[in-house]
Write a protein that holds these residues in place. Structure first.
Motif, mmCIF file in Angstrom:
data_model
loop_
_atom_site.group_PDB
_atom_site.id
_atom_site.type_symbol
_atom_site.label_atom_id
_atom_site.label_comp_id
_atom_site.label_asym_id
_atom_site.label_seq_id
_atom_site.Cartn_x
_atom_site.Cartn_y
_atom_site.Cartn_z
ATOM 1 N N SER A 122 0.798 -1.427 0.066
ATOM 2 C CA SER A 122 -0.021 -0.587 0.120
ATOM 3 C C SER A 122 1.019 1.059 -0.121
ATOM 4 O O SER A 122 0.286 2.316 -1.012
ATOM 5 N N ALA A 123 2.061 1.128 0.188
ATOM 6 C CA ALA A 123 3.196 2.087 1.133
ATOM 7 C C ALA A 123 3.736 2.929 -0.668
ATOM 8 O O ALA A 123 4.542 3.602 -0.440
ATOM 9 N N GLY A 124 4.023 1.832 -1.435
ATOM 10 C CA GLY A 124 4.381 1.537 -2.632
ATOM 11 C C GLY A 124 5.612 1.743 -2.402
ATOM 12 O O GLY A 124 6.681 1.312 -3.960
ATOM 13 N N ARG A 125 5.911 0.183 -1.412
ATOM 14 C CA ARG A 125 6.937 -0.208 -1.601
ATOM 15 C C ARG A 125 7.809 -1.584 -2.422
ATOM 16 O O ARG A 125 8.931 -1.360 -2.834
ATOM 17 N N TYR A 126 6.428 -2.239 -2.762
ATOM 18 C CA TYR A 126 6.685 -3.397 -3.627
ATOM 19 C C TYR A 126 6.935 -2.395 -5.006
ATOM 20 O O TYR A 126 6.176 -2.046 -5.463
ATOM 21 N N SER A 127 7.912 -2.739 -5.459
ATOM 22 C CA SER A 127 8.525 -3.181 -7.318
ATOM 23 C C SER A 127 7.477 -4.005 -8.459
ATOM 24 O O SER A 127 6.644 -4.320 -7.530
ATOM 25 N N ASP A 128 7.238 -3.287 -9.221
ATOM 26 C CA ASP A 128 6.290 -4.566 -9.510
ATOM 27 C C ASP A 128 6.590 -5.976 -9.685
ATOM 28 O O ASP A 128 6.613 -6.999 -9.832
ATOM 29 N N ILE A 129 7.689 -5.735 -9.949
ATOM 30 C CA ILE A 129 8.946 -7.358 -10.219
ATOM 31 C C ILE A 129 8.749 -8.081 -8.671
ATOM 32 O O ILE A 129 8.382 -9.583 -8.747
ATOM 33 N N GLU A 130 9.139 -7.300 -7.732
ATOM 34 C CA GLU A 130 8.096 -8.070 -6.746
ATOM 35 C C GLU A 130 6.743 -8.351 -6.208
ATOM 36 O O GLU A 130 6.603 -9.190 -5.145
ATOM 37 N N LEU A 131 5.860 -7.508 -6.873
ATOM 38 C CA LEU A 131 4.427 -7.682 -6.382
ATOM 39 C C LEU A 131 4.511 -9.187 -7.170
ATOM 40 O O LEU A 131 3.518 -9.705 -7.365
ATOM 41 N N ALA A 132 5.053 -8.962 -9.083
ATOM 42 C CA ALA A 132 4.687 -9.943 -9.439
ATOM 43 C C ALA A 132 5.126 -11.360 -8.852
ATOM 44 O O ALA A 132 4.762 -12.195 -8.463
ATOM 45 N N ALA A 133 6.317 -11.377 -7.598
ATOM 46 C CA ALA A 133 6.885 -12.232 -7.031
ATOM 47 C C ALA A 133 5.531 -12.705 -5.841
ATOM 48 O O ALA A 133 5.478 -14.343 -5.800
ATOM 49 N N PHE A 134 4.878 -12.094 -5.071
ATOM 50 C CA PHE A 134 4.081 -12.612 -4.158
ATOM 51 C C PHE A 134 3.041 -12.787 -4.368
ATOM 52 O O PHE A 134 2.136 -14.133 -3.935
ATOM 53 N N ILE A 135 2.078 -12.050 -5.676
ATOM 54 C CA ILE A 135 0.943 -12.530 -6.701
ATOM 55 C C ILE A 135 0.942 -14.088 -7.650
ATOM 56 O O ILE A 135 0.402 -15.247 -6.802
ATOM 57 N N THR A 136 2.276 -14.792 -8.079
ATOM 58 C CA THR A 136 2.571 -15.965 -8.399
ATOM 59 C C THR A 136 2.782 -17.126 -6.842
ATOM 60 O O THR A 136 2.282 -17.864 -6.845
ATOM 61 N N ALA A 137 3.598 -16.274 -5.349
ATOM 62 C CA ALA A 137 3.201 -17.174 -4.637
ATOM 63 C C ALA A 137 1.492 -17.485 -4.117
ATOM 64 O O ALA A 137 1.449 -18.440 -3.181
ATOM 65 N N CYS A 138 0.905 -16.993 -4.156
ATOM 66 C CA CYS A 138 -0.413 -16.972 -3.986
ATOM 67 C C CYS A 138 -1.174 -17.794 -4.838
ATOM 68 O O CYS A 138 -1.982 -18.003 -4.737
#
Length: 500
Positions: A122-138
């Motif tokens: 929410s604070a914008g600390r995740y890059s798109d690559i890191e967001l993609a890793a989280f989404i993939t993990a879930c």
């Protein structure tokens, strides 16, 4: 904030959607002294506002050595004017990402971990690559019910949360994938006219030819902030506004931005996305429409059942009552596909016009009936009669006009300047329709950016066609867009399957 090197900000006018991106020259003193490289994450400060951005490095004279270029997303977030000083720092380590790594390797997502991840997202600390890793993990069934509850709770608590002066606040949602399914614009005025509170926040299209907010925007303003949204609901009992303007469950918008292009299917993420926004909006009772068909998001009855059970379980754990309606997703709803064309269908139903699309009317009445019964305005089995009477009497139409006026004034949807009719090439009966291809044709015609663009569909399942009868009418705002959509549609063998 401590230390940091200063550069002059410059607006470059580059659209990176919602991702803040910054640009520095490779020979910039800050770039060299801080060891920044392409794709580095950097922290930007201006007048007390902080943004974490992804760095792109420029190797020619686009920028001066003491300038930092900003994408539109970064510019909006920081505010200010060209030439203002911006302090550049290394961001703090992203500690919550260790929980993402743990999830990738099979560890469960705990409540604390979900809270830390969503706070950083929410604070914008995740890059798109890191967001993609989280989404993939879930994704791929990797979230169980307990993890889905934890993620939903974290997402609902990350942004603002509305509270209403009522024990019952209702809502409805469709999981999507079905062109023309614009029932919200009918359900809200029916339900609000019957005295229930329905603060509806809706999305714009990302991969579809129209979202609810896009269609509503052709009729009234939708980019209302929270104070105006509250005013409309308190005055009229309901609203239809763009969710992006009210920042409820802000992490969800950031996750969706990355999730959609990845095309990953996850019941857990979908449930968290839907219910976190309903909880944040203050809803207590929600009806969720799940269209089922081979060319929509949910393709089988078993998948719909599993998704429905997850929605009900997670809702119950978080204090929200959920009812699921599995509906026909084999063909588009109504005739129009595209913001203005869908709005014209809605107006026809609200005004009780003789030629209004009956499938749109019946779907909306079914959902409104369920909401009215859940909200206690009708007894079991009595909701349909109340919904029908509210629509037929003109009460829903008057309520819709009042909601539009309260949101900033009602207007007429635009009409396209260019049309072309695609005709049947052989005689037979329509036995199959590809919803995804129809949506693609409408997008190539210009929807949703061009509000009047899209198509009007003339051949629902079971229609018997003669050679030369119309299948669909393309609508575009330019000859080029019309020709592009027409060429694509004419190449699609299975857009509409006609059996002799």
């Amino acid at each position: 904030m401590s230390g940091g090197a200063s550069l002059r900000m410059r607006r470059l006018g580059i659209d990176t959607y919602q991702e803040p991106v910054a640009y520095m020259r490779s020979d910039c003193n800050v770039c060299k002294s801080e060891g920044f490289e392409a794709r580095s994450r950097i922290e930007l400060w201006r007048a007390g506002t902080c943004v974490v951005a992804t760095l792109n490095v420029v190797h020619f004279d686009l920028l001066a050595g003491d300038e930092i270029g900003l994408s539109e997303a970064a510019w909006r977030a920081l505010g200010g004017d060209d030439g203002d000083a911006v302090l550049v720092n290394h961001p703090a380590p992203l500690l919550s990402f260790s929980s993402v790594r743990a999830k990738i390797y099979g560890r469960p997502l705990t409540g604390d971990a979900a809270g830390a991840i969503i706070s950083d997202v929410s604070a914008g600390r995740y890059s798109d690559i890191e967001l993609a890793a989280f989404i993939t993990a879930c994704s791929g069934g990797r979230l169980d019910t307990a993890e889905t509850i934890a993620l939903t709770r974290a997402m609902a608590g990350a942004g603002q949360r509305l509270h209403w002066d009522s024990d019952i606040v209702v809502d409805k949602h469709c999981v999507g994938g079905l062109p023309g399914n614009r029932t919200t614009l009918l359900v809200v005025p029916i339900v609000a006219a019957c005295g229930l509170i329905m603060p509806k926040t809706s999305s714009r299209a990302i991969t579809s030819p129209a979202g609810t907010a896009d269609a509503m925007e052709t009729l009234a303003p939708v980019a209302l902030g929270l104070p105006d949204m509250r005013r409309v609901v308190e005055q009229e009992g309901g609203c239809i506004v763009w969710g992006g303007a009210v920042a409820l469950s802000p992490a969800d918008d950031l996750l969706i931005r990355v999730e959609r292009p990845l095309g990953l299917d996850s019941d857990g993420m979908l449930v968290a996305s839907v219910l976190s926004k309903k909880i944040a909006a203050g809803s207590t009772h929600v009806v969720i429409d799940i269209p089922v068909g081979r060319t929509v998001k949910v393709r089988s009855a078993d998948s719909a059942r599993a998704l429905g059970e997850r929605l009900i379980q997670v809702g119950a754990a978080l204090g929200i009552t959920v009812q699921v309606v599995a509906s026909d997703g084999t063909q588009p709803v109504g005739r129009g596909i595209g913001p203005a064309l869908e709005a014209f269908d809605v107006l026809a139903v609200l005004q009780n016009q003789a030629d209004a699309p009956d499938d749109l009317r019946q779907r909306a009445l079914l959902l409104a009936a369920s909401v009215l019964e859940m909200g206690g305005r009708a007894g079991p089995g009595q909701g349909m009669a109340l919904a029908r009477e509210t629509l037929a009497s003109g009460l829903a139409w008057r309520k819709f006009q009042s909601i539009c006026e309260a949101q900033g004034g009602m207007r007429s949807p635009p009409r396209s300047a260019h049309t072309h009719v695609l005709e049947a090439q052989h005689r037979g009966q329509v036995v199959a329709i590809d919803n995804r291809l129809l949506a693609q044709v409408a997008k190539l015609a210009g929807a949703p950016t061009a509000k009047a663009a899209g198509l009007v569909f003339h051949a629902p399942l079971g229609t018997t066609l003669e050679v030369g009868q119309p299948l669909l009418t393309l609508h575009a705002e330019s000859p080029g867009a019309l020709a592009y959509a027409r060429a694509f549609a004419e190449r699609q063998e299975h857009l509409v399957t006609i059996q002799s």
